[in-house]
Every structure is written in C-alpha cells, then in structure tokens.
Design a protein around this motif. Sequence first.
Motif, short mmCIF file in Angstrom:
data_model
loop_
_atom_site.label_atom_id
_atom_site.label_comp_id
_atom_site.label_asym_id
_atom_site.label_seq_id
_atom_site.Cartn_x
_atom_site.Cartn_y
_atom_site.Cartn_z
N ASN A 194 47.62 50.12 43.18
CA ASN A 194 45.99 50.67 42.49
C ASN A 194 45.40 49.24 41.58
N GLN A 195 45.39 48.06 41.83
CA GLN A 195 45.11 46.78 41.88
C GLN A 195 44.68 45.87 42.81
N LEU A 224 36.95 37.90 41.74
CA LEU A 224 38.05 38.52 40.94
C LEU A 224 38.07 37.97 40.14
N LEU A 225 38.26 36.76 40.26
CA LEU A 225 38.87 35.38 38.94
C LEU A 225 38.09 35.51 37.19
N THR A 226 36.30 36.32 37.82
CA THR A 226 35.62 35.86 36.81
C THR A 226 35.85 37.34 36.22
N ALA A 264 40.26 44.86 46.70
CA ALA A 264 39.17 45.50 47.34
C ALA A 264 38.32 45.33 48.22
N GLU A 265 37.88 47.12 49.06
CA GLU A 265 37.84 46.73 50.90
C GLU A 265 36.20 46.16 50.39
N PHE A 285 47.63 37.25 37.86
CA PHE A 285 47.22 37.93 37.37
C PHE A 285 46.40 38.85 38.38
N SER A 286 45.95 40.40 37.56
CA SER A 286 46.00 41.94 38.19
C SER A 286 44.59 41.93 37.25
#
Lengths: 452, 318
Positions: free
Chosen positions: B84-85, B297-299, B288-289, B96-97
């Motif tokens: 879930n992450q 994702l970083l942002t 995520a697909e 980071f998650s």
Amino acid sequence: MMPIEHIKSFILILLITSSLVLTFALWSDQPNYQMQTEQEDLIDAELDGGVRLSRSDVIKPVEMIRHDERLETPVGLKSDERVTRFNEALKNLSLYNFSRITMNDPWYQEEPNRLEVTFQTALPSGVIMDLFKVDAETYVPSGDFNRIVFLEGHDLYQILFVNDGDDEVIVASAQNFTQNFALFTQIFNAEEEPYRYLTFEGTRGSLIYLPETLTKQTRLFAYTELSQDDFINLLFSKPSIVRSAYTYGGDTNYIDGIREMVVDGRGIKFTDPTNESLDQSARRSPNQLFDEVQSFINTHLGFTFKEPFGYQLSGINQTATSNEVTYTLTYQDTPIFYDRDLTEIMVRWHNDSVYQYYHPLIMMLDQRGIGQETSNIPSAEAVMEILNGPNYQGTAIYDVVLGYQLTEQSDSQGQVYALTPTWYVKGVYGYSPLVLPLEEAKGGMAHAMGSN
Amino acid sequence: MQWGQIKSLFIICFLVLNVFLAKQLIDREDETLSALPEASKEEELELNISGLDQLNQETLEAPLLYTNSYNFNEVENIAGQLTNQEVVVANDTTLFSRLKSPVALALDDTEALTATLNQHVYLGGNFKQYRYLEEAGLIVFFQRINYPIFYNTQAVLFVKVNDAGEMTHYMMRALDVVEEEQEENEQTLITEYDAVYRMYHNSNILKTGDEISEVELGYHNLVSLPNGEQLMNPTWQVTVNDTVDYFINAIEGHDYPQYTNFITETLNDFITLLTPGSSSDYTYYTLAEDRVEEDTLLTSIRQPFVTTYHQLTEVESE
C-alpha cells in the motif's frame, strides 16, 4: 523512726551526689563538642581512584636503543614483553666503583657496540639507587644524567651516566658486566622486527633518536572527573571554613582566608601564599626534593590514572626562588605533553610543605572505539627536514619525541577525549609541539602549532 | 524532728534541681547531635528536588553499541514488504514513502499504534513515539535497539498525518548494529538516582523546586567513528517538570548539551534530499501503475513535509 531517717539520709546523699554528677556532665559537655568539631576538620583525605607509586615506577626510559656495528641503524624494542624483560634485567644489575670524569667530547658516540637508555628529564644521581642494585654504603657522586650508556668491550668504562647539557659524567662498573650485556643483547636480538631509528644531532651534540616507522594510533577515551571536595579536604587545614566564589572567567575560587584553590573544570591550582618564600638555609638536594614530593603525592594517592596510563617524573627544577617537581601523564609509557592542564601534576615544595599544587581533574578511563591510524603526522625523515629548515634555525633542540596530545574530541559533545600522536621538540622551555612549515600546517595540523 | 523536716526539704529541693539538670543535659545532647552533621548532599537533593521517590536505585548493565546506517537497497525483496505504498530510497539510507490510501492511527493506544506501524511502515515495529506535533500534523518516532536511541538523525521516523489523524506519508533512517559488545564488555551503569544526583550537584542543571517527571534508559551517540560507524552509549533521559529532557551518559555520568532545533533541522535535512537538483541517488520501489514519471513521486512526498517544516519554523519564530 530511726530507719525512716536513715532512708531519708541515704536518699539525700544520693540526690546530692547525682546533682554533682549532672553538674559535672553539663560542665564538661561543651569541650566534648569542640573536640568533635576539630576531628571533623582533620580529614585524612585521599583521592578517589588514585594510587601510590614508588620512585622507580615514575622513572622509566623514553627510549632504549641498541647500537650494533652489524646493523645499519640503531634499533629499539617493539614488544611490551621484551621491554619488561629489559627493564627487569636493568634492575638486577649490581653497580659499584662509581666515579666522576669530565667528557669534553662525547666520544661514547663513536663506540660501535653500545646500549643507550634515555630519559625525559635530567635525573639526580640519587635515583641510580632506585634503578639498579647499589649497596647503601656505596659512594655515588652527585650530578645529573638523562642518558645511561652501556659500553661493550671498552677498555676503561662499562657504564656512563651522561647529562647532555653537562661535561661531567658519572661512570660505574657492574658485576658480571659481560654476561649482563650479553643478556641485554640477547633481548634485543630476539626481536624479529625491531623498531629502527634515525639519528639526529641535537644542539648539544647529543644524539636524538627518531622512530623510522610510526605505529602510534589516535585513540578515544572515556573519562571521569575527580572530586573537588577531595582536594579541599586535602589542601585546606579547616575544610569547613572554605568558601567558594566564581570568577569572571568562569573558574571557581575556593578560599579559607589565606590559601586559595582555583578550579577551572580541567584542573586545580592551589596556592598557599604564606609558604612562598624559600628558606635558603634549608634547601634540599634534588634527590631529597624528589623524595619529599613523591611522599606528599603518595600520602593522598595523588597519582590518579587507570592503566595503561601512568605518570612519569618529567622535571625537578630548582631555582633561587622555587623548588618544583613535575610529573607527566603517559599512555603505555609514552608521555602526553599536551594539554598540560590535563596531563601534568606540578608541586612547588617550599620549606617542607606545599606552596603550589597543580593537578588535573580529569582522569582517563577505558578506550572507546578502536585506534585509528594517523595519516597527517610527518615521518621521522620529514621531521628531520623541518628541524634543519628555517622554522628551527637558531633554536635549541635538546630532544625530539613522538608523544601524544590529549584534547576533547570535537564531535563527542564532551563525552570523550582523543589521544593523538604528536611530535614534540624539547627546547629551552621544555617540550612543545613540532612547528610545521606553513603549507603542511594547512593540512589540519594547525592546532599543533605554537610554542610553549 | 526538725532535722528530719530539713532533710525532707532538701530532698525535695535536690530532686527539683536534678530534674532541671537532667533536662538541661538531655537538651544539650540533642542540640549537639543536630548541630554536628551538616545536611548531607543526598538530603540537600531530597529537600530541593521532588519526584525522587519514583527513581530506581537498581544498578543495571548494558553494552556499548557499534552501529552503521541501515542500507535499504541491500535488503532482499524489500518491495515485497512494502504494501500500500510507493517508496523512494535516497542514497541507500533514507527511505521516503507515500501511502496509496491513508492508514488510521490509534494515537492513544500504544500497542495498536505499534501494530499499525509494524504493518504499514518498513521496520515500523522498531520505532517508539517521541512527540506528536498536532498543529503541524507530524509524529516523530525514535528507533529502538533494546532501548530508544535519543535524538539521532540516523535513527528517526517522521510520520505525516492528515486532518483525520490518518498516516499519509512517512520518511525514515535507521541504524543497524554492527557489533554488540558481548557480556565481557557489558558496562555497569550509574543508577537513575545517581544520574539525578549528578545533574543537581555536578552539572547544576537542576534548580531548587524542579520535579523529576520520568527517567528512561536509552542510547545516545557517543562519537562518530571515521569508518562511518556510530558508537552508541547507554544514556539516561531525565524529564524535568514534564517539559524538558536532559541526557546523562549512563556510564561516566557526564551530561549532554541540550537540543534546540533537532526536529526542524532533521526534517530539513530529509527534505533537502528530495529537492530538485540535489545530487541524491534515488531507487524506486512499488510505484503505482498509473505513475508515468518517477520524479513526480519526489514532489508528492516532499510537498507535505515542506508545509510541515514551514508550520514548525513559523511556530518557533513566533
């Protein structure tokens, strides 16, 4: 009637006697109280964690050097076990037939086969009794020495006690010298990879030995602080009347109206101003002075260290106004010259009692982490180059030692101290860190600069 | 007969005198006894500091710990443990998650909270809550290796919660024990009472009237070794007046300096690793697909923590 009167008389006598006893008890109660107060002041103070050391415990050689015509360089002992064996062999040597000669030229340096044992400081000849077996009746000439030379196969002399700063040399013979010298040689020969030394000629023409390979590491140590109260109990005759005050510099001043003790967190500095002037008629010989100061420190267990640390005698200095004895902290018998507040015990001993007493408040405990190789320490060759360079032009160089310096580890938040190998040069004012040329000092060694 | 009466009179007089003298003597002795010993240092401590009753006098033992930063990229099949992450690991050691769907946290129930962390946060079961900064929606956790590791930038977990109290993001660093010095190197620790004693008498940290709220054993970085390892020292955390934490080396008894901006500085340190243009090396896990570009994702992780950081620094500056 009569029996009742008898009983009354008896009771009356009893009451009169008891009133006398009670009156006496009340009368004598006050002096008892005062006695108890005095006893409270006479605390036999000892420092927690301190030990007693004998004179021979605090006189250990800095270097033990073997010259052999078959070897390219002088060599020294590497293993602790052999150093111990050599020291024991020295102690078992019986000396006799002492005399004094004048040596204008250090001719012993030309002897191809010899052993040299060097010390941190000039020692009075009285300590020969502590280092060797000497009959109490044997005459030992007065004088000083900082180097003992054992000559193999010399026509006239066997053992020389040389002071580098003096032409006067004490000579002695030893029982079974040839066999004992063979034993010394055997101990050195058993060392498969002995330390090799480079030789540098000091200002007085004496030979200074610098280890060719540097094996000392930087190490971190936990520490504990000694109790200031112990020093108050020890140094003030009435600790209960001592009062404290803070100075502008953040130090604490303890005073009893006469004596003063300044505590700066790293060490204590005690002064008894009433004992400043030195009675010239009751001057001590250096040997007696050393003896008295050693006893003073031993009485209160003043040698505060945990092995492999230790204390070594590093100076007996007598001037017209002062009698001073200093001891320097060592790690595995290597002196830690800096920072002096942390590593030096100093006693100024005037008129049979202490005038000034400096003592560190920090005592090193166990090592933390593992030893680290020190990369930025100059090699012996580099040191010789520096000593021959402009930094030391016209400067007296009496000795060069790879010692340690003790500093608070910068990133440890006051929890550990770092012991770092550092070159020291002995000049007119004692040992001070080697002054590196400017470009090398930039490489992180700037803190080691500065002279004493 | 007259002589008999005089005797009786004398008996009464001497009886009164003796009672008086005896009382004087007893009073004097009491006075002497109370005047002789000055208040001991222990008594002085007990008179001036409250909360000493709860302190444990038991002598404990604990080893020093040699630790290294935990390398998340060296973990076999880490992706399988991250449910879930979406996760990004910067420079091997900072994880980071972003949780795909927020997870509710039972903040009042320690056991339930630990169970949730264990399930949704990598190594989450090894962390213990230290502070909940409700206004900023941030929970700060310290790692535990037998005991909590205090104020260590390499052993901390930040959890971001939304207004509903649900975990949406987290970021962490952890320490791994390199070598635990075993029994022969077990260190005898000073007692809780000794730690407080030293704070009062040696370091002058405690002032008259202070109350000891809690004392807890943990670890504190003693020194960072040149090979990158950290040497951890058993340390007492002493909470005073329910507000301030002091740290006392549990072996030698020295105090550590106070922390002032640990949370904001460490938060900033973490955020910097996600800043565009930083020289960090990123490794992505379980993306995520529908995520087309990894950089986004970083942002999406960075932004909520930047907001938190600003909220915290604004509060500090106020």
